[in-house]
Design a protein around this motif. Sequence first.
Motif, mmCIF file in Angstrom:
data_model
loop_
_atom_site.group_PDB
_atom_site.id
_atom_site.type_symbol
_atom_site.label_atom_id
_atom_site.label_comp_id
_atom_site.label_asym_id
_atom_site.label_seq_id
_atom_site.Cartn_x
_atom_site.Cartn_y
_atom_site.Cartn_z
ATOM 1 N N LEU A 40 -3.589 -7.989 9.354
ATOM 2 C CA LEU A 40 -3.489 -6.846 8.443
ATOM 3 C C LEU A 40 -2.037 -6.602 8.023
ATOM 4 N N VAL A 41 -1.099 -6.818 8.921
ATOM 5 C CA VAL A 41 0.315 -6.690 8.559
ATOM 6 C C VAL A 41 0.696 -7.760 7.538
ATOM 7 N N LEU A 42 0.179 -8.970 7.719
ATOM 8 C CA LEU A 42 0.453 -10.034 6.752
ATOM 9 C C LEU A 42 -0.141 -9.719 5.385
ATOM 10 N N ILE A 43 -1.313 -9.105 5.369
ATOM 11 C CA ILE A 43 -1.929 -8.721 4.093
ATOM 12 C C ILE A 43 -1.088 -7.649 3.409
ATOM 13 N N VAL A 44 -0.628 -6.675 4.170
ATOM 14 C CA VAL A 44 0.227 -5.625 3.600
ATOM 15 C C VAL A 44 1.520 -6.235 3.070
ATOM 16 N N ALA A 45 2.096 -7.176 3.813
ATOM 17 C CA ALA A 45 3.321 -7.833 3.350
ATOM 18 C C ALA A 45 3.062 -8.641 2.080
ATOM 19 N N GLY A 46 1.913 -9.305 2.010
ATOM 20 C CA GLY A 46 1.569 -10.057 0.801
ATOM 21 C C GLY A 46 1.408 -9.159 -0.405
ATOM 22 N N VAL A 47 0.781 -8.012 -0.208
ATOM 23 C CA VAL A 47 0.633 -7.062 -1.318
ATOM 24 C C VAL A 47 1.989 -6.518 -1.738
ATOM 25 N N ALA A 48 2.870 -6.281 -0.763
ATOM 26 C CA ALA A 48 4.218 -5.794 -1.089
ATOM 27 C C ALA A 48 5.001 -6.834 -1.881
ATOM 28 N N VAL A 49 4.872 -8.101 -1.508
ATOM 29 C CA VAL A 49 5.553 -9.164 -2.262
ATOM 30 C C VAL A 49 4.951 -9.277 -3.661
ATOM 31 N N GLY A 50 3.651 -9.136 -3.764
ATOM 32 C CA GLY A 50 3.006 -9.150 -5.083
ATOM 33 C C GLY A 50 3.464 -8.001 -5.958
ATOM 34 N N MET A 51 3.655 -6.835 -5.345
ATOM 35 C CA MET A 51 4.167 -5.696 -6.104
ATOM 36 C C MET A 51 5.593 -5.951 -6.569
ATOM 37 N N ALA A 52 6.395 -6.559 -5.716
ATOM 38 C CA ALA A 52 7.774 -6.865 -6.109
ATOM 39 C C ALA A 52 7.805 -7.927 -7.208
ATOM 40 N N ALA A 53 6.904 -8.889 -7.139
ATOM 41 C CA ALA A 53 6.875 -9.946 -8.146
ATOM 42 C C ALA A 53 6.450 -9.410 -9.502
ATOM 43 N N SER A 54 5.534 -8.434 -9.500
ATOM 44 C CA SER A 54 5.057 -7.894 -10.774
ATOM 45 C C SER A 54 5.875 -6.696 -11.244
ATOM 46 N N MET A 55 6.881 -6.311 -10.459
ATOM 47 C CA MET A 55 7.767 -5.180 -10.796
ATOM 48 C C MET A 55 7.011 -3.861 -10.922
ATOM 49 N N ARG A 56 5.955 -3.711 -10.103
ATOM 50 C CA ARG A 56 5.196 -2.459 -10.091
ATOM 51 C C ARG A 56 5.352 -1.817 -8.729
ATOM 52 N N GLY A 57 5.652 -0.571 -8.692
ATOM 53 C CA GLY A 57 5.809 0.136 -7.431
ATOM 54 C C GLY A 57 4.851 1.295 -7.298
ATOM 55 N N LEU A 58 3.771 1.271 -8.057
ATOM 56 C CA LEU A 58 2.847 2.391 -8.070
ATOM 57 C C LEU A 58 1.928 2.426 -6.855
ATOM 58 N N ASP A 59 1.762 1.310 -6.190
ATOM 59 C CA ASP A 59 0.808 1.229 -5.103
ATOM 60 C C ASP A 59 1.445 1.391 -3.733
ATOM 61 N N VAL A 60 2.625 1.953 -3.661
ATOM 62 C CA VAL A 60 3.319 2.104 -2.392
ATOM 63 C C VAL A 60 2.560 3.063 -1.474
ATOM 64 N N VAL A 61 2.011 4.125 -2.010
ATOM 65 C CA VAL A 61 1.260 5.081 -1.199
ATOM 66 C C VAL A 61 0.016 4.412 -0.630
ATOM 67 N N LEU A 62 -0.660 3.629 -1.431
ATOM 68 C CA LEU A 62 -1.830 2.905 -0.959
ATOM 69 C C LEU A 62 -1.437 1.910 0.131
ATOM 70 N N LEU A 63 -0.339 1.241 -0.056
ATOM 71 C CA LEU A 63 0.153 0.272 0.918
ATOM 72 C C LEU A 63 0.483 0.951 2.245
ATOM 73 N N LEU A 64 1.145 2.077 2.194
ATOM 74 C CA LEU A 64 1.481 2.809 3.414
ATOM 75 C C LEU A 64 0.240 3.346 4.117
ATOM 76 N N SER A 65 -0.740 3.806 3.359
ATOM 77 C CA SER A 65 -1.961 4.315 3.989
ATOM 78 C C SER A 65 -2.758 3.192 4.648
ATOM 79 N N VAL A 66 -2.804 2.017 4.044
ATOM 80 C CA VAL A 66 -3.489 0.885 4.668
ATOM 81 C C VAL A 66 -2.767 0.461 5.938
ATOM 82 N N ALA A 67 -1.450 0.449 5.916
ATOM 83 C CA ALA A 67 -0.680 0.093 7.111
ATOM 84 C C ALA A 67 -0.901 1.111 8.233
#
Length: 88
Positions: A40-67
């Motif tokens: 699950l930590v790897l999935i969260v890290a993958g989503v964070a890298v995907g967010m950085a690659a797409s230059m979108r930071g809107l899903d940070v709250v969702l990412l933190l809640s999943v973590a």
Amino acid sequence: MTVVFTLTFGLLAAAGLLTLWRMLRGPRTLDRVLALDVLLVLIVAGVAVGMAASMRGLDVVLLLSVALLSFIGSVSAVRLVERWEEHR
């Protein structure tokens, strides 16, 4: 930066495969629970890298809640497994 993102995704995928192997092969239940937490930590890290690659930071709250839910679930599962193994 595309090379960095691609390399990061590749390393996360390799770590995910190794974690899945440990989850399926783990000799004890606690090993499997820990492998699930790492996955699950790897999935969260993958989503964070995907967010950085797409230059979108809107899903940070969702990412933190999943973590956070992942952490709470792992702690609960470890407590349950410990109690279950004590009663055996």
